[in-house]
Write a protein that holds these residues in place. Structure first.
Motif: not given
Length: 64
Positions: A13-17, A31-37, A41-42
């Motif tokens: 998801k996109k980071p929300m605030e 967000h990319v560091t926390d969720h994708i890396t 495989e992702r």
């Protein structure tokens, strides 16, 4: 790019605030560091998808 990744169906998801997307550079990078890396495989899927997106964007720009 985040919209494209969101459509892949992996639950990204996109980071929300405050109920709105927060697309500032620091928030997106975290967000990319926390969720994708976190998963290899992702990460590889993301890399290939974004490479293809940039290739098609370049060809589209040349065609104009």
């Amino acid at each position: 790019m985040l919209s494209l990744l969101e459509k892949l169906g992996f639950g990204w998801k996109k980071p929300m605030e405050n109920g709105k997307p927060d697309l500032s550079a620091d928030v997106v990078l975290k967000h990319v560091t926390d969720h994708i890396t976190q998963d290899l495989e992702r990460l590889l899927l993301t890399k290939e998808t974004l490479e293809q997106m940039l290739i098609y964007a370049r060809y589209g720009a040349k065609a104009r």
